[in-house]
Enzyme design. Structure first.
Site, PDB file in Angstrom:
ATOM      1  N   ASN A  10      -1.472  -4.334   4.328  1.00 36.75           N
ATOM      2  CA  ASN A  10      -2.841  -4.869   4.415  1.00 36.75           C
ATOM      3  C   ASN A  10      -3.805  -3.703   4.179  1.00 36.75           C
ATOM      4  OD1 ASN A  10      -5.215  -6.166   4.965  1.00 36.75           O
ATOM      5  ND2 ASN A  10      -4.923  -6.204   7.189  1.00 36.75           N
ATOM      6  N   LYS A  12      -6.913  -3.768   3.832  1.00 40.39           N
ATOM      7  CA  LYS A  12      -8.263  -4.013   4.405  1.00 40.39           C
ATOM      8  C   LYS A  12      -9.327  -3.728   3.347  1.00 40.39           C
ATOM      9  CE  LYS A  12      -6.268  -2.708   8.794  1.00 40.39           C
ATOM     10  NZ  LYS A  12      -6.452  -2.837  10.207  1.00 40.39           N
ATOM     11  N   HIS A  95      -6.480 -13.091  10.478  1.00 41.13           N
ATOM     12  CA  HIS A  95      -6.361 -11.699  10.936  1.00 41.13           C
ATOM     13  C   HIS A  95      -7.399 -11.449  12.036  1.00 41.13           C
ATOM     14  CE1 HIS A  95      -6.448  -7.336  10.985  1.00 41.13           C
ATOM     15  NE2 HIS A  95      -5.272  -7.363  10.388  1.00 41.13           N
ATOM     16  N   GLU A  97      -9.276  -9.037  12.688  1.00 38.92           N
ATOM     17  CA  GLU A  97     -10.565  -8.467  12.250  1.00 38.92           C
ATOM     18  C   GLU A  97     -11.476  -9.565  11.724  1.00 38.92           C
ATOM     19  OE1 GLU A  97      -9.027  -5.372   9.741  1.00 38.92           O
ATOM     20  OE2 GLU A  97      -8.295  -4.314  11.507  1.00 38.92           O
ATOM     21  N   GLU A 164       0.396  -9.796  16.090  1.00 44.99           N
ATOM     22  CA  GLU A 164      -0.429  -8.595  15.990  1.00 44.99           C
ATOM     23  C   GLU A 164      -1.312  -8.466  17.233  1.00 44.99           C
ATOM     24  OE1 GLU A 164      -0.843  -6.949  11.873  1.00 44.99           O
ATOM     25  OE2 GLU A 164      -2.521  -8.314  12.129  1.00 44.99           O
ATOM     26  N   GLY A 170      -4.956  -0.632  14.436  1.00 46.85           N
ATOM     27  CA  GLY A 170      -5.830   0.477  14.051  1.00 46.85           C
ATOM     28  C   GLY A 170      -6.134   1.452  15.172  1.00 46.85           C
ATOM     29  N   SER A 210      -0.416  -0.697  14.374  1.00 46.63           N
ATOM     30  CA  SER A 210      -0.110   0.738  14.349  1.00 46.63           C
ATOM     31  C   SER A 210       1.348   1.030  13.994  1.00 46.63           C
ATOM     32  CB  SER A 210      -0.504   1.391  15.676  1.00 46.63           C
ATOM     33  OG  SER A 210      -1.902   1.297  15.872  1.00 46.63           O
TER      34      SER A 210
HETATM   35  C1  PEP Z   1      -3.347  -4.757  10.297  1.00 51.45           C
HETATM   36  O1  PEP Z   1      -4.281  -4.517   9.554  1.00 51.45           O
HETATM   37  O2  PEP Z   1      -2.906  -5.914  10.380  1.00 51.45           O
HETATM   38  C2  PEP Z   1      -2.765  -3.685  11.092  1.00 51.45           C
HETATM   39  C3  PEP Z   1      -1.734  -3.944  11.820  1.00 51.45           C
HETATM   40  O3  PEP Z   1      -3.377  -2.452  10.997  1.00 51.45           O
HETATM   41  P1  PEP Z   1      -2.774  -1.055  11.531  1.00 51.45           P
HETATM   42  O4  PEP Z   1      -1.364  -0.952  11.003  1.00 51.45           O
HETATM   43  O5  PEP Z   1      -3.679  -0.013  10.970  1.00 51.45           O
HETATM   44  O6  PEP Z   1      -2.788  -1.107  13.024  1.00 51.45           O
END
Ligand code: PEP
Length: 251
Positions: A10, A12, A95, A97, A164, A170, A210
């Site tokens: 992803n 972003k 997601h 975000e 998630e 993040g 992460s």
């Molecule tokens: C994500 O964008 O779904 C995500 C898990 O980001 P990160 O790996 O940076 O935590």
């Protein structure tokens, strides 16, 4: 697809240039990639076509978001059919975000899922609790039930769910593999209650939050976890390649 581990990048709202997009794609394709891993890139909308034209057969394409309406007067939105016609196979829906920064509601997520399924794309439904040690039973049940409301079993054969935890996205604070596994099992139990446990047993459930080149193997090699949704580490070429190779360990 179910026998393969699934790794989704992803990106972003990154990267900022087409040169960097091509550097990442070509860098992945230059590797000897494991054949037992489904590698999926989710770039920003503006790069979908570029990635599609350069990703070969080894990499599949996902969108990070989709509009909930079919077509019409929705300035700035992108329909599921447009994504299909651009060469996407997958779409990330819900997601965190988008839920928490862009005000996406359960109702919108349900409409988006229906649009994605209607045109024959595979939705990657993201769910997860907001706070560490939060009530995952309550949160995941509510998010999954509202997302799948009114959707028949015959329409969801392509569904993927990504667990998630919001606090892990993040932040550099990943979940523990044991907790992520229990969340994946819980997700199958909730979905099994809706569509039957046999169906739920085959549902791909990913972990995201992460994931790094160091911890990826601990999540991906768990039997009940089907792969990973990777954010920031997917923009670091060498890290992302290590994550893909970790997923292909049993080849
Ligand atoms: C994500 O964008 O779904 C995500 C898990 O980001 P990160 O790996 O940076 O935590």
């Amino acid at each position: 697809m179910n026998n393969k581990k699934i790794i989704i990048a992803n990106w972003k709202m990154n990267p900022q240039t087409t040169e960097e997009v091509l550097r990442l794609i070509k860098g992945i394709l230059a590797q000897r990639l494991p054949t037992n891993v489904e590698i999926i890139i989710a770039p920003p909308f503006v790069y979908l076509d570029l990635v599609k034209k350069n990703c070969g057969k080894e990499i599949k394409l996902a969108a990070q978001n989709v509009g909930w309406a079919e077509r019409g007067a929705y300035t700035g939105e992108i329909s599921a059919l447009m994504l299909k016609n651009t060469g996407c196979d997958y779409v990330i829906v819900g997601h965190s975000e988008r839920r928490h920064k862009m005000g996406e509601t359960d109702e919108m997520i349900n409409l988006k899922l229906k649009e994605v399924l209607k045109v024959g794309l595979a939705p990657v439904l993201a769910v997860g609790e907001k706070e560490q040690n939060g009530d995952i039973v309550k949160m995941l049940t509510q998010q999954i039930k509202s997302a799948l409301k009114g959707i028949n079993i015959s329409d969801i054969s392509r569904l993927i769910i990504a667990y998630e935890p919001v606090w892990a996205i993040g932040t550099g604070l990943s979940d523990t593999p044991d907790h992520a596994l229990s969340a994946a099992l819980l997700i199958r139990k909730i979905v099994g209650g809706l569509y039957g446990s046999q169906w739920a047993a085959d549902l791909p459930v990913l972990y995201g939050g992460s994931v790094s080149e160091v911890n990826a193997i601990d999540f991906i090699t768990q039997n009940g976890i089907s792969g990973a949704l990777v954010g920031s580490a997917s923009l670091e070429l060498s890290s992302f390649i290590k994550i893909i190779k970790a997923a292909g360990t049993n080849e």
